[in-house]
Design a protein around this motif. Structure first.
Motif, PDB file in Angstrom:
ATOM      1  N   PRO A 161       0.824  -1.217   0.000  1.00  0.00           N
ATOM      2  CA  PRO A 161       0.000   0.000   0.000  1.00  0.00           C
ATOM      3  C   PRO A 161       0.859   1.268   0.000  1.00  0.00           C
ATOM      4  N   SER A 162       0.394   2.254  -0.732  1.00  0.00           N
ATOM      5  CA  SER A 162       1.023   3.571  -0.786  1.00  0.00           C
ATOM      6  C   SER A 162       0.067   4.566  -0.143  1.00  0.00           C
ATOM      7  N   THR A 163       0.573   5.694   0.280  1.00  0.00           N
ATOM      8  CA  THR A 163      -0.294   6.730   0.838  1.00  0.00           C
ATOM      9  C   THR A 163      -0.870   7.645  -0.246  1.00  0.00           C
ATOM     10  N   LEU A 164      -0.422   7.463  -1.485  1.00  0.00           N
ATOM     11  CA  LEU A 164      -0.866   8.318  -2.594  1.00  0.00           C
ATOM     12  C   LEU A 164      -2.312   8.022  -2.976  1.00  0.00           C
ATOM     13  N   THR A 165      -3.058   9.076  -3.237  1.00  0.00           N
ATOM     14  CA  THR A 165      -4.404   8.970  -3.792  1.00  0.00           C
ATOM     15  C   THR A 165      -4.556  10.011  -4.891  1.00  0.00           C
ATOM     16  N   SER A 166      -5.530   9.808  -5.743  1.00  0.00           N
ATOM     17  CA  SER A 166      -5.888  10.810  -6.745  1.00  0.00           C
ATOM     18  C   SER A 166      -7.390  10.735  -6.960  1.00  0.00           C
ATOM     19  N   VAL A 167      -7.952  11.766  -7.581  1.00  0.00           N
ATOM     20  CA  VAL A 167      -9.390  11.805  -7.783  1.00  0.00           C
ATOM     21  C   VAL A 167      -9.698  11.946  -9.267  1.00  0.00           C
ATOM     22  N   CYS A 168     -10.553  11.065  -9.753  1.00  0.00           N
ATOM     23  CA  CYS A 168     -11.068  11.128 -11.114  1.00  0.00           C
ATOM     24  C   CYS A 168     -12.502  11.642 -11.029  1.00  0.00           C
ATOM     25  N   PRO A 169     -12.873  12.612 -11.874  1.00  0.00           N
ATOM     26  CA  PRO A 169     -14.214  13.187 -11.780  1.00  0.00           C
ATOM     27  C   PRO A 169     -15.342  12.157 -11.928  1.00  0.00           C
ATOM     28  N   TRP A 170     -15.140  11.112 -12.717  1.00  0.00           N
ATOM     29  CA  TRP A 170     -16.241  10.173 -12.913  1.00  0.00           C
ATOM     30  C   TRP A 170     -16.040   8.813 -12.246  1.00  0.00           C
ATOM     31  N   LYS A 171     -14.788   8.483 -11.857  1.00  0.00           N
ATOM     32  CA  LYS A 171     -14.541   7.197 -11.199  1.00  0.00           C
ATOM     33  C   LYS A 171     -14.467   7.332  -9.679  1.00  0.00           C
ATOM     34  N   GLY A 172     -13.984   8.451  -9.202  1.00  0.00           N
ATOM     35  CA  GLY A 172     -13.863   8.646  -7.761  1.00  0.00           C
ATOM     36  C   GLY A 172     -12.415   8.704  -7.314  1.00  0.00           C
ATOM     37  N   THR A 173     -12.154   8.294  -6.073  1.00  0.00           N
ATOM     38  CA  THR A 173     -10.814   8.367  -5.488  1.00  0.00           C
ATOM     39  C   THR A 173     -10.068   7.058  -5.689  1.00  0.00           C
ATOM     40  N   ALA A 174      -8.875   7.170  -6.252  1.00  0.00           N
ATOM     41  CA  ALA A 174      -8.015   6.006  -6.485  1.00  0.00           C
ATOM     42  C   ALA A 174      -7.000   5.902  -5.357  1.00  0.00           C
ATOM     43  N   SER A 175      -6.753   4.681  -4.939  1.00  0.00           N
ATOM     44  CA  SER A 175      -5.703   4.372  -3.965  1.00  0.00           C
ATOM     45  C   SER A 175      -4.582   3.668  -4.719  1.00  0.00           C
ATOM     46  N   TYR A 176      -3.337   3.978  -4.355  1.00  0.00           N
ATOM     47  CA  TYR A 176      -2.189   3.430  -5.077  1.00  0.00           C
ATOM     48  C   TYR A 176      -1.432   2.390  -4.255  1.00  0.00           C
ATOM     49  N   HIS A 177      -0.660   1.580  -4.985  1.00  0.00           N
ATOM     50  CA  HIS A 177       0.202   0.564  -4.390  1.00  0.00           C
ATOM     51  C   HIS A 177       1.575   0.668  -5.035  1.00  0.00           C
ATOM     52  N   ASP A 178       2.599   0.475  -4.235  1.00  0.00           N
ATOM     53  CA  ASP A 178       3.943   0.321  -4.773  1.00  0.00           C
ATOM     54  C   ASP A 178       4.091  -1.133  -5.200  1.00  0.00           C
ATOM     55  N   ILE A 179       4.881  -1.359  -6.217  1.00  0.00           N
ATOM     56  CA  ILE A 179       5.201  -2.725  -6.623  1.00  0.00           C
ATOM     57  C   ILE A 179       6.619  -3.003  -6.152  1.00  0.00           C
ATOM     58  N   VAL A 180       6.808  -4.118  -5.468  1.00  0.00           N
ATOM     59  CA  VAL A 180       8.117  -4.483  -4.936  1.00  0.00           C
ATOM     60  C   VAL A 180       8.472  -5.877  -5.453  1.00  0.00           C
ATOM     61  N   VAL A 181       9.551  -5.949  -6.242  1.00  0.00           N
ATOM     62  CA  VAL A 181      10.017  -7.221  -6.802  1.00  0.00           C
ATOM     63  C   VAL A 181      11.519  -7.304  -6.619  1.00  0.00           C
ATOM     64  N   ASP A 182      11.957  -8.342  -5.952  1.00  0.00           N
ATOM     65  CA  ASP A 182      13.390  -8.573  -5.736  1.00  0.00           C
ATOM     66  C   ASP A 182      14.110  -7.340  -5.189  1.00  0.00           C
ATOM     67  N   GLY A 183      13.458  -6.656  -4.256  1.00  0.00           N
ATOM     68  CA  GLY A 183      14.060  -5.492  -3.616  1.00  0.00           C
ATOM     69  C   GLY A 183      13.944  -4.200  -4.399  1.00  0.00           C
ATOM     70  N   LYS A 184      13.434  -4.251  -5.635  1.00  0.00           N
ATOM     71  CA  LYS A 184      13.250  -3.034  -6.436  1.00  0.00           C
ATOM     72  C   LYS A 184      11.816  -2.547  -6.257  1.00  0.00           C
ATOM     73  N   VAL A 185      11.688  -1.226  -6.138  1.00  0.00           N
ATOM     74  CA  VAL A 185      10.379  -0.623  -5.887  1.00  0.00           C
ATOM     75  C   VAL A 185       9.963   0.241  -7.073  1.00  0.00           C
ATOM     76  N   ASN A 186       8.755   0.025  -7.540  1.00  0.00           N
ATOM     77  CA  ASN A 186       8.132   0.867  -8.558  1.00  0.00           C
ATOM     78  C   ASN A 186       6.994   1.585  -7.827  1.00  0.00           C
ATOM     79  N   ALA A 187       7.288   2.800  -7.377  1.00  0.00           N
ATOM     80  CA  ALA A 187       6.375   3.539  -6.499  1.00  0.00           C
ATOM     81  C   ALA A 187       5.071   3.903  -7.201  1.00  0.00           C
ATOM     82  N   ALA A 188       3.973   3.630  -6.517  1.00  0.00           N
ATOM     83  CA  ALA A 188       2.628   4.005  -6.973  1.00  0.00           C
ATOM     84  C   ALA A 188       2.348   3.550  -8.408  1.00  0.00           C
TER      85      ALA A 188
END
Length: 94
Positions: free
Chosen positions: A38-65
């Motif tokens: 889980p990430s603390t990042l959120t964003s808002v789409c006018p028609w979809k609502g509020t998105a919650s983000y996740h970091d991807i972690v593979v073999d110690g490498k992080v792809n944030a949000a």
């Protein structure tokens, strides 16, 4: 069958994705959650609502949000509730 891959690992795989605005939203049961943090990042789409983000972690490498979902989308986007989509270098193969 669509597969989301990053850093040599399959993050999700399903023939039941929902495509919205060109993004494949993967159903919850198709996710390899061990790669999502889980990430603390959120964003808002006018028609979809509020998105919650996740970091991807593979073999110690992080792809944030690099993954996002709508836990409580607006009615117009209810079909993607709890589904996860990817970006930032995550490749969705068909």
């Amino acid at each position: 069958m669509p597969k989301a891959k990053w850093n040599g690992k399959v993050l999700a795989e399903s023939d039941q994705t929902v495509i919205v605005e060109g993004n494949h939203y993967f159903p919850p049961e198709s996710l390899h959650r061990e790669f999502l943090r889980p990430s603390t990042l959120t964003s808002v789409c006018p028609w979809k609502g509020t998105a919650s983000y996740h970091d991807i972690v593979v073999d110690g490498k992080v792809n944030a949000a690099a993954a996002w979902s709508y836990l409580k989308p607006k009615e117009a986007a209810s079909e993607i509730t709890d589904h996860v989509a990817f970006w930032k270098g995550v490749v969705v193969e068909h």
